[in-house]
Write a protein that holds these residues in place. Structure first.
Motif, PDB file in Angstrom:
ATOM      1  N   ASN A 295       0.838  -1.199   0.000  1.00 43.93           N
ATOM      2  CA  ASN A 295       0.000   0.000   0.000  1.00 43.93           C
ATOM      3  C   ASN A 295       0.877   1.255   0.000  1.00 43.93           C
ATOM      4  O   ASN A 295       0.650   2.193  -0.781  1.00 43.93           O
ATOM      5  N   ILE A 296       1.890   1.262   0.861  1.00 43.76           N
ATOM      6  CA  ILE A 296       2.781   2.424   0.969  1.00 43.76           C
ATOM      7  C   ILE A 296       3.569   2.634  -0.323  1.00 43.76           C
ATOM      8  O   ILE A 296       3.652   3.758  -0.855  1.00 43.76           O
TER       9      ILE A 296
ATOM     10  N   GLU B   6      -5.546  -1.049  -2.843  1.00 44.23           N
ATOM     11  CA  GLU B   6      -6.020  -2.046  -1.894  1.00 44.23           C
ATOM     12  C   GLU B   6      -5.384  -3.421  -2.061  1.00 44.23           C
ATOM     13  O   GLU B   6      -6.053  -4.392  -2.420  1.00 44.23           O
ATOM     14  N   PRO B   7      -4.100  -3.537  -1.760  1.00 45.85           N
ATOM     15  CA  PRO B   7      -3.489  -4.871  -1.750  1.00 45.85           C
ATOM     16  C   PRO B   7      -4.041  -5.709  -0.597  1.00 45.85           C
ATOM     17  O   PRO B   7      -4.621  -5.169   0.361  1.00 45.85           O
ATOM     18  N   GLY B   8      -3.851  -7.005  -0.676  1.00 44.28           N
ATOM     19  CA  GLY B   8      -4.335  -7.888   0.381  1.00 44.28           C
ATOM     20  C   GLY B   8      -3.592  -9.208   0.376  1.00 44.28           C
ATOM     21  O   GLY B   8      -2.707  -9.468  -0.446  1.00 44.28           O
TER      22      GLY B   8
ATOM     23  N   ALA C  48       2.409  -2.711  -5.677  1.00 46.63           N
ATOM     24  CA  ALA C  48       1.582  -3.106  -4.542  1.00 46.63           C
ATOM     25  C   ALA C  48       1.782  -4.570  -4.174  1.00 46.63           C
ATOM     26  O   ALA C  48       1.438  -4.989  -3.065  1.00 46.63           O
ATOM     27  N   ARG C  49       2.311  -5.356  -5.089  1.00 49.19           N
ATOM     28  CA  ARG C  49       2.474  -6.795  -4.866  1.00 49.19           C
ATOM     29  C   ARG C  49       3.912  -7.202  -4.548  1.00 49.19           C
ATOM     30  O   ARG C  49       4.157  -8.319  -4.077  1.00 49.19           O
ATOM     31  N   ARG C  50       4.855  -6.316  -4.793  1.00 54.17           N
ATOM     32  CA  ARG C  50       6.267  -6.706  -4.753  1.00 54.17           C
ATOM     33  C   ARG C  50       6.685  -7.292  -3.403  1.00 54.17           C
ATOM     34  O   ARG C  50       7.364  -8.333  -3.355  1.00 54.17           O
ATOM     35  N   ALA C  51       6.284  -6.669  -2.305  1.00 52.61           N
ATOM     36  CA  ALA C  51       6.686  -7.164  -0.988  1.00 52.61           C
ATOM     37  C   ALA C  51       6.102  -8.548  -0.715  1.00 52.61           C
ATOM     38  O   ALA C  51       6.728  -9.363  -0.014  1.00 52.61           O
ATOM     39  N   LEU C  52       4.924  -8.823  -1.241  1.00 53.07           N
ATOM     40  CA  LEU C  52       4.338 -10.156  -1.114  1.00 53.07           C
ATOM     41  C   LEU C  52       5.049 -11.146  -2.031  1.00 53.07           C
ATOM     42  O   LEU C  52       5.376 -12.267  -1.634  1.00 53.07           O
ATOM     43  N   TRP C  53       5.281 -10.735  -3.278  1.00 58.06           N
ATOM     44  CA  TRP C  53       5.974 -11.616  -4.229  1.00 58.06           C
ATOM     45  C   TRP C  53       7.360 -12.032  -3.715  1.00 58.06           C
ATOM     46  O   TRP C  53       7.813 -13.152  -3.965  1.00 58.06           O
TER      47      TRP C  53
ATOM     48  N   TYR D 290      -4.777 -13.489   1.560  1.00 55.48           N
ATOM     49  CA  TYR D 290      -5.845 -14.329   2.089  1.00 55.48           C
ATOM     50  C   TYR D 290      -5.317 -15.750   2.293  1.00 55.48           C
ATOM     51  O   TYR D 290      -4.887 -16.407   1.343  1.00 55.48           O
ATOM     52  N   GLN D 291      -5.318 -16.186   3.549  1.00 47.44           N
ATOM     53  CA  GLN D 291      -4.914 -17.538   3.897  1.00 47.44           C
ATOM     54  C   GLN D 291      -6.178 -18.374   4.042  1.00 47.44           C
ATOM     55  O   GLN D 291      -6.937 -18.222   5.007  1.00 47.44           O
ATOM     56  N   ASP D 292      -6.419 -19.229   3.062  1.00 51.64           N
ATOM     57  CA  ASP D 292      -7.669 -19.968   2.982  1.00 51.64           C
ATOM     58  C   ASP D 292      -7.968 -20.728   4.268  1.00 51.64           C
ATOM     59  O   ASP D 292      -7.125 -21.449   4.794  1.00 51.64           O
ATOM     60  N   GLY D 293      -9.192 -20.531   4.775  1.00 48.58           N
ATOM     61  CA  GLY D 293      -9.631 -21.230   5.973  1.00 48.58           C
ATOM     62  C   GLY D 293      -9.101 -20.664   7.270  1.00 48.58           C
ATOM     63  O   GLY D 293      -9.394 -21.211   8.349  1.00 48.58           O
ATOM     64  N   GLU D 294      -8.342 -19.546   7.205  1.00 46.61           N
ATOM     65  CA  GLU D 294      -7.742 -19.015   8.435  1.00 46.61           C
ATOM     66  C   GLU D 294      -8.001 -17.526   8.635  1.00 46.61           C
ATOM     67  O   GLU D 294      -8.613 -17.109   9.605  1.00 46.61           O
ATOM     68  N   PHE D 295      -7.540 -16.690   7.705  1.00 48.87           N
ATOM     69  CA  PHE D 295      -7.670 -15.245   7.888  1.00 48.87           C
ATOM     70  C   PHE D 295      -7.521 -14.534   6.557  1.00 48.87           C
ATOM     71  O   PHE D 295      -7.086 -15.122   5.553  1.00 48.87           O
ATOM     72  N   GLY D 296      -7.873 -13.266   6.550  1.00 46.33           N
ATOM     73  CA  GLY D 296      -7.697 -12.429   5.379  1.00 46.33           C
ATOM     74  C   GLY D 296      -7.252 -11.045   5.782  1.00 46.33           C
ATOM     75  O   GLY D 296      -7.585 -10.549   6.873  1.00 46.33           O
ATOM     76  N   ILE D 297      -6.473 -10.410   4.909  1.00 42.06           N
ATOM     77  CA  ILE D 297      -5.944  -9.065   5.166  1.00 42.06           C
ATOM     78  C   ILE D 297      -6.189  -8.219   3.931  1.00 42.06           C
ATOM     79  O   ILE D 297      -5.940  -8.658   2.805  1.00 42.06           O
ATOM     80  N   ARG D 298      -6.686  -7.020   4.103  1.00 41.72           N
ATOM     81  CA  ARG D 298      -6.749  -6.036   3.024  1.00 41.72           C
ATOM     82  C   ARG D 298      -6.606  -4.654   3.656  1.00 41.72           C
ATOM     83  O   ARG D 298      -7.204  -4.389   4.716  1.00 41.72           O
TER      84      ARG D 298
END
Length: 585
Positions: A408-409, A477-479, A429-434, A481-489
């Motif tokens: 986001n930043i 709005e990056p996010g 927006a995706r680089r830190a996740l990638w 989502y860990q299936d069955g556990e939690f989500g972040i956005r």
């Protein structure tokens, strides 16, 4: 329109299935429904045994089924007003190449069966916005579009508007036909010498008719015609020496098919859609103001949750209702801008989950909570997402949250050349996740309107969006989502502004207008660079400067200042972090 009124819920009436996505097909011997995985269980429960459920989506599965059910030479009917031009082309080519014919039927057969059971057509008044809440008069907007017509190389004589927000924007008119959107059923045919608005004339007050100059016939007089007559009127207009300019993305096949191709000028988006995307200085001021008041409501809610979630008395649905109540206490509020996503724990892993009165989870201090919500105000539309945790998050949850925040930043502070398309910068927006093998499966942002659509095209970061320009608003709005556990956005709305660069040139950047703190409890500051920490401190300083007076007036505690608990702080030139709590930082 993104949403539809009860009057138009034909698929729900004939199938019993009330999900938001699905295609129903009825032949002489069978009835079938196609929908995606979100709705398989719901569809099975709601539909009776007459209906076949197909757990697929897209044109191909429907066409494949039709080819097995309809013999060569058969005909498939459709309502042309419910098909976009692109949808019609996909079905038409597939069926035609297989020896079947797609046939336009302008009288909807479901409507004939629905009869007296059908909900009434919306009839609330269509009203003009006060001048204080408009960026330009409708006369100025009409003149601007006509100027574009005169400059167009193909010399259009008319612009046809089909999207509801196009007509609402052009005339500064609003109503309540569509949930979450202040629109009314309408079309507009704007020619070089006349203005024809197709709507229900009985819904206009005498003051609004006078506002539209509807009593005259000059080039700046709005002639009202019945909504149901638009197809016949457009067809009659094409009998002359004319050229009609349309945006193919939002024009229904029902109008497209009556315009001779030699009299058609087709762009992806109409000139109104493109013009509306760039807000003038007054519209920018109005949108900023709406986000200040909206922030107060959201911060009130987050503070209330911190105090009440540990008691075990709050659930997803009651929380969403309380947030709407808080927004309703803010000036100029006119309803939510979309169905609130209030999702706890594993429900937050579903990117577009919304609770119901019957189906919801309790909020818990031991789980993440994702809140994606927005409001419609007379001066602007808002959309914001925050994710919080009131207990002790796992190391992975903190890392995932922080990497989403970094995305986001990094996109928010990016400097890029003017006329760059959003898809060219979306990866920031995706680089830190990638970097660690994580990602998210939805878009990174969308445009937003002035008391119009919360998802306003054609602005955003997808391939079909137009290039970024000064004056546009977009969500970021990056996010994860860990299936069955939690989500972040983490979603903010930002204005595209001119960047100040060391050397001459035309460069752009984003100015975030959302003013709600992030959750310090979920930030791992060791993952943040000095520049990212400095950005956060500047963001909190902006909240203090722009919103603290309003926040104080509401009785809320002040936004934490440097050195107070929960704040990411910069002290004496050294980037530091102060002890955190579960509070929004």
């Amino acid at each position: 329109s993104e949403y539809i009124s009860d009057y138009d819920k034909r698929r729900a009436w004939i199938t019993g299935f009330t999900g938001s996505a699905g295609i129903a097909v009825v032949t002489m011997g069978k009835a079938a429904l196609w929908t995606d995985s979100r709705y398989w269980t719901q569809a099975e429960r709601q539909m009776d045994c007459i209906w076949e459920l197909h757990k697929e989506v897209g044109t191909t599965p429907v066409v494949t089924w039709l080819l097995t059910e309809i013999p060569v030479g058969g005909r498939v009917g459709f309502d042309p007003f419910l098909f976009s031009i692109n949808s019609w082309e996909r079905y038409n080519v597939a069926l035609r190449d297989s020896g079947r014919e797609l046939v336009s039927i302008t009288v909807n057969l479901v409507d004939l069966l629905w009869g007296s059971e059908r909900p009434p057509v919306p009839s609330e008044p269509i009203y003009a916005l006060q001048e204080a809440f408009t960026g330009s008069s409708w006369q100025e907007k009409v003149s601007g579009i006509r100027s574009q017509m005169r400059k167009h190389r193909e010399a259009p004589t008319a612009v046809l508007l089909s999207a509801l927000d196009e007509t609402a924007w052009l005339f500064n008119l609003r109503s309540s036909d569509i949930p979450y959107n202040p629109f009314f059923y309408s079309y507009t045919l704007l020619t070089d010498s006349s203005i024809r608005l197709f709507a229900n004339k009985s819904r206009f007050s005498s003051e609004t008719l006078q506002y539209l100059n509807s009593g005259c016939t000059g080039s700046m007089c709005v002639q009202l015609e019945d909504y149901s007559q638009v197809r016949d009127s457009v067809q009659a207009y094409t009998s002359g020496v004319v050229k009609i300019w349309i945006g193919t993305s939002y024009t229904s096949y029902g109008l497209y098919e009556v315009i001779p191709k030699e009299k058609l000028i087709a762009d992806t988006y109409s000139p109104v859609m493109v013009t509306k995307a760039v807000k003038n200085s007054k519209e920018q001021t109005l949108l900023r103001a709406s986000h200040v008041r909206d922030a107060v409501a959201v911060i009130r809610y987050l503070v209330w949750l911190e105090e009440n979630v540990p008691k075990g008395t709050v659930d997803e649905f009651s929380g969403a209702e309380l947030l709407e109540k808080f927004r309703g206490e803010e000036e100029f509020f006119s309803g939510s801008s979309f169905e609130t996503i209030s999702a706890s724990g594993l429900n937050a892993a579903l990117a577009h989950y919304s609770p119901t009165k019957e189906l919801h989870r309790k909020l818990s201090s031991d789980e993440m909570y994702l809140l994606d919500s927005g409001g419609q105000y007379w001066d602007g539309t808002t959309d914001i997402t925050r994710t919080v945790h009131w207990g002790t998050p796992s190391a992975f949850q903190k890392e995932a949250y922080t990497r989403v925040l970094i995305g986001n930043i990094d996109l928010s502070r990016l400097v890029f050349p003017a006329a760059t398309s959003g898809r060219m910068v979306e990866a920031f927006a995706r680089r830190a996740l990638w970097d660690v093998g994580l990602n998210y499966g939805h878009g990174t942002g969308h445009g937003i309107g002035n008391f119009l659509c919360v998802h306003e095209w054609p602005v955003g970061f997808q391939s079909a969006n137009i290039a970024m320009a000064k004056g546009m608003f977009t969500s970021i709005e990056p996010g994860y989502y860990q299936d069955g556990e939690f989500g972040i956005r983490l979603e903010d709305v930002a204005l595209v502004v001119e960047a100040k660069t060391k050397y001459p040139g035309t460069y752009l950047t984003f100015e975030v207008v959302s003013l709600v703190p992030y959750d310090r409890n979920l930030i791992d500051i060791h993952l943040l660079s000095p520049e990212q920490l400095q950005y956060l401190n500047r963001y909190y300083q902006t909240i203090r400067e722009k919103a603290e007076g309003t926040i104080a007036a509401s009785g809320l505690p002040a936004v934490p200042v440097e050195g107070e608990e929960g704040m990411v702080a910069e002290s004496s030139g050294c980037v530091t972090a102060t002890p955190g709590s579960g509070r929004p930082a």
